[in-house]
Design a protein around this motif. Sequence first.
Motif, PDB file in Angstrom:
ATOM      1  N   ARG A  69       0.841  -1.197   0.000  1.00  0.00           N
ATOM      2  CA  ARG A  69       0.000   0.000   0.000  1.00  0.00           C
ATOM      3  C   ARG A  69       0.875   1.245   0.000  1.00  0.00           C
ATOM      4  N   GLY A  70       0.239   2.407   0.053  1.00  0.00           N
ATOM      5  CA  GLY A  70       0.967   3.672   0.152  1.00  0.00           C
ATOM      6  C   GLY A  70       1.960   3.904  -0.964  1.00  0.00           C
ATOM      7  N   GLU A  71       3.093   4.510  -0.615  1.00  0.00           N
ATOM      8  CA  GLU A  71       4.106   4.878  -1.604  1.00  0.00           C
ATOM      9  C   GLU A  71       4.653   3.673  -2.367  1.00  0.00           C
ATOM     10  N   GLU A  72       4.783   2.542  -1.693  1.00  0.00           N
ATOM     11  CA  GLU A  72       5.304   1.349  -2.374  1.00  0.00           C
ATOM     12  C   GLU A  72       4.370   0.926  -3.504  1.00  0.00           C
ATOM     13  N   LEU A  73       3.068   0.946  -3.253  1.00  0.00           N
ATOM     14  CA  LEU A  73       2.100   0.583  -4.279  1.00  0.00           C
ATOM     15  C   LEU A  73       2.118   1.598  -5.423  1.00  0.00           C
ATOM     16  N   ILE A  74       2.239   2.870  -5.097  1.00  0.00           N
ATOM     17  CA  ILE A  74       2.315   3.906  -6.132  1.00  0.00           C
ATOM     18  C   ILE A  74       3.502   3.645  -7.059  1.00  0.00           C
ATOM     19  N   ARG A  75       4.657   3.371  -6.472  1.00  0.00           N
ATOM     20  CA  ARG A  75       5.859   3.126  -7.279  1.00  0.00           C
ATOM     21  C   ARG A  75       5.700   1.894  -8.168  1.00  0.00           C
ATOM     22  N   LYS A  76       5.081   0.842  -7.646  1.00  0.00           N
ATOM     23  CA  LYS A  76       4.920  -0.387  -8.430  1.00  0.00           C
ATOM     24  C   LYS A  76       3.937  -0.170  -9.589  1.00  0.00           C
ATOM     25  N   ILE A  77       2.920   0.619  -9.367  1.00  0.00           N
ATOM     26  CA  ILE A  77       1.985   0.948 -10.454  1.00  0.00           C
ATOM     27  C   ILE A  77       2.713   1.725 -11.543  1.00  0.00           C
ATOM     28  N   LYS A  78       3.525   2.693 -11.137  1.00  0.00           N
ATOM     29  CA  LYS A  78       4.277   3.492 -12.096  1.00  0.00           C
ATOM     30  C   LYS A  78       5.307   2.665 -12.855  1.00  0.00           C
ATOM     31  N   ASP A  79       5.837   1.631 -12.206  1.00  0.00           N
ATOM     32  CA  ASP A  79       6.781   0.741 -12.891  1.00  0.00           C
ATOM     33  C   ASP A  79       6.103  -0.019 -14.029  1.00  0.00           C
ATOM     34  N   ILE A  80       4.819  -0.300 -13.867  1.00  0.00           N
ATOM     35  CA  ILE A  80       4.071  -1.016 -14.911  1.00  0.00           C
ATOM     36  C   ILE A  80       3.743  -0.086 -16.070  1.00  0.00           C
ATOM     37  N   PHE A 101       4.039  14.621   4.045  1.00  0.00           N
ATOM     38  CA  PHE A 101       3.229  13.517   3.513  1.00  0.00           C
ATOM     39  C   PHE A 101       2.919  13.757   2.034  1.00  0.00           C
ATOM     40  N   ALA A 102       2.515  14.979   1.719  1.00  0.00           N
ATOM     41  CA  ALA A 102       2.212  15.315   0.326  1.00  0.00           C
ATOM     42  C   ALA A 102       3.450  15.175  -0.553  1.00  0.00           C
ATOM     43  N   LYS A 103       4.575  15.666  -0.056  1.00  0.00           N
ATOM     44  CA  LYS A 103       5.835  15.571  -0.808  1.00  0.00           C
ATOM     45  C   LYS A 103       6.224  14.126  -1.056  1.00  0.00           C
ATOM     46  N   SER A 104       6.015  13.271  -0.048  1.00  0.00           N
ATOM     47  CA  SER A 104       6.341  11.857  -0.176  1.00  0.00           C
ATOM     48  C   SER A 104       5.484  11.190  -1.257  1.00  0.00           C
ATOM     49  N   LEU A 105       4.190  11.535  -1.308  1.00  0.00           N
ATOM     50  CA  LEU A 105       3.302  10.975  -2.325  1.00  0.00           C
ATOM     51  C   LEU A 105       3.707  11.418  -3.722  1.00  0.00           C
ATOM     52  N   MET A 106       3.992  12.712  -3.877  1.00  0.00           N
ATOM     53  CA  MET A 106       4.373  13.230  -5.198  1.00  0.00           C
ATOM     54  C   MET A 106       5.689  12.619  -5.671  1.00  0.00           C
ATOM     55  N   LYS A 107       6.615  12.465  -4.749  1.00  0.00           N
ATOM     56  CA  LYS A 107       7.909  11.871  -5.092  1.00  0.00           C
ATOM     57  C   LYS A 107       7.743  10.427  -5.553  1.00  0.00           C
ATOM     58  N   ALA A 108       6.820   9.706  -4.935  1.00  0.00           N
ATOM     59  CA  ALA A 108       6.573   8.308  -5.322  1.00  0.00           C
ATOM     60  C   ALA A 108       5.914   8.211  -6.688  1.00  0.00           C
ATOM     61  N   GLY A 109       5.195   9.284  -7.099  1.00  0.00           N
ATOM     62  CA  GLY A 109       4.580   9.278  -8.425  1.00  0.00           C
ATOM     63  C   GLY A 109       3.107   9.621  -8.459  1.00  0.00           C
ATOM     64  N   ALA A 110       2.528  10.017  -7.301  1.00  0.00           N
ATOM     65  CA  ALA A 110       1.112  10.383  -7.280  1.00  0.00           C
ATOM     66  C   ALA A 110       0.899  11.712  -8.000  1.00  0.00           C
ATOM     67  N   PHE A 111      -0.265  11.861  -8.619  1.00  0.00           N
ATOM     68  CA  PHE A 111      -0.620  13.114  -9.290  1.00  0.00           C
ATOM     69  C   PHE A 111      -1.232  14.115  -8.299  1.00  0.00           C
TER      70      PHE A 111
END
Length: 267
Positions: A69-80, A101-111
Motif C-alpha cells: 500500500r501507500g508509496e510502495e504501491l504507487i511506485r509499483k503501479i508506475k513501474d508497470i 506527507f504530500a511531498k512523499s506521495l508526489m515523489k513516489a509518483g502520485a498526481f
Amino acid sequence: MLDYKIKIMLIEDEDFDVRRVRNTIKLFDQFIAIEHVTSNGMDALEMLNKKPDRFDIVIMDYQIAGALRGEELIRKIKDINRTIQIIVITKLTINISDFDFAKSLMKAGAFWYCTKYPGDIEEYIYQPTDFLMSIFNAYDKRRLEMETYNSSKKLIRNVDEMLEKKKIISVSEPMEKLKNNIQRLAESDISILISGPSGTGKELVANNIHYRSKRKFENFVPINCGSIPPDLIESELFGYEKGAFTGANNSKQGLFEMANNGTLFLD
C-alpha cells in the motif's frame, strides 16, 4: 467535452467509501467510468500487468488491507505504466496539513491527493468539483505523457533504423577495437579527431558516434569544408541576420547553430 470515457481503477477496501467515490463522480458518469474495483494492492498489480493500457487513472486509498500500500504501491503501479495517473484518498490528513506527507506521495509518483470527508458525510468522498477537476486534469496529463512517450518511441525507432543503415560490419581485431572506441567516445561530450585516408569511412564512424550518444535525437550536420569558397565560409558556418550586408534579404541559420546540441562533422 471529451469524446472518450476516462477509465478508472479504484483501490479501496471500505464499501462505504467505494460508494462515496461512485456518488462523487456520478455527476459526470458519461465521461468517467470506474472499470474495476479491488480492495488490495496485489490484485491491482495483477490486473495492471495483464492489461497495462486499460486504465487512465488509479484512485487509491492510502491505507488499504494487506502489506502492499501507500508509496510502495504507487511506485509499483508506475513501474508497470509510467503514464497512469494516481489520485490518493486518505483519512490520515483530517484536520492537518502535512506537507511532508504530500511531498512523499508526489515523489513516489502520485498526481494528487485529498483528505476523505468524515464518515458523517455519506454522499461524497470529497468536494465534488475539486475531485472531478483533479480527474480531468490527471487525464490531460496522461494524454500529454502518452503523446510524448509515442513520439519518443518513434524517435528511438528512427535512430535504430539509422544505426542499422550505418552499421559497421567487421571481424578483424583492429575494427573490433574501433567499434569499442566508438561506444566509449559516444558516452562523452569531448571533441573528437577522426583521421584516415579519403574513402576509409570517417563519416560512417562519426555517424555511429552520434547515434549512440545522448545527442542522438538532435541534428547530425556533415560539412564538406573543401566545397565551401573561402569568402562564404563565415556566413555558411555562422549564418547572418537580415540586412547584415548588401543582398542579405533574409536571415540565414549557420551550420554551427543547426548542429547545436547535436554533432557537427567537419570533413
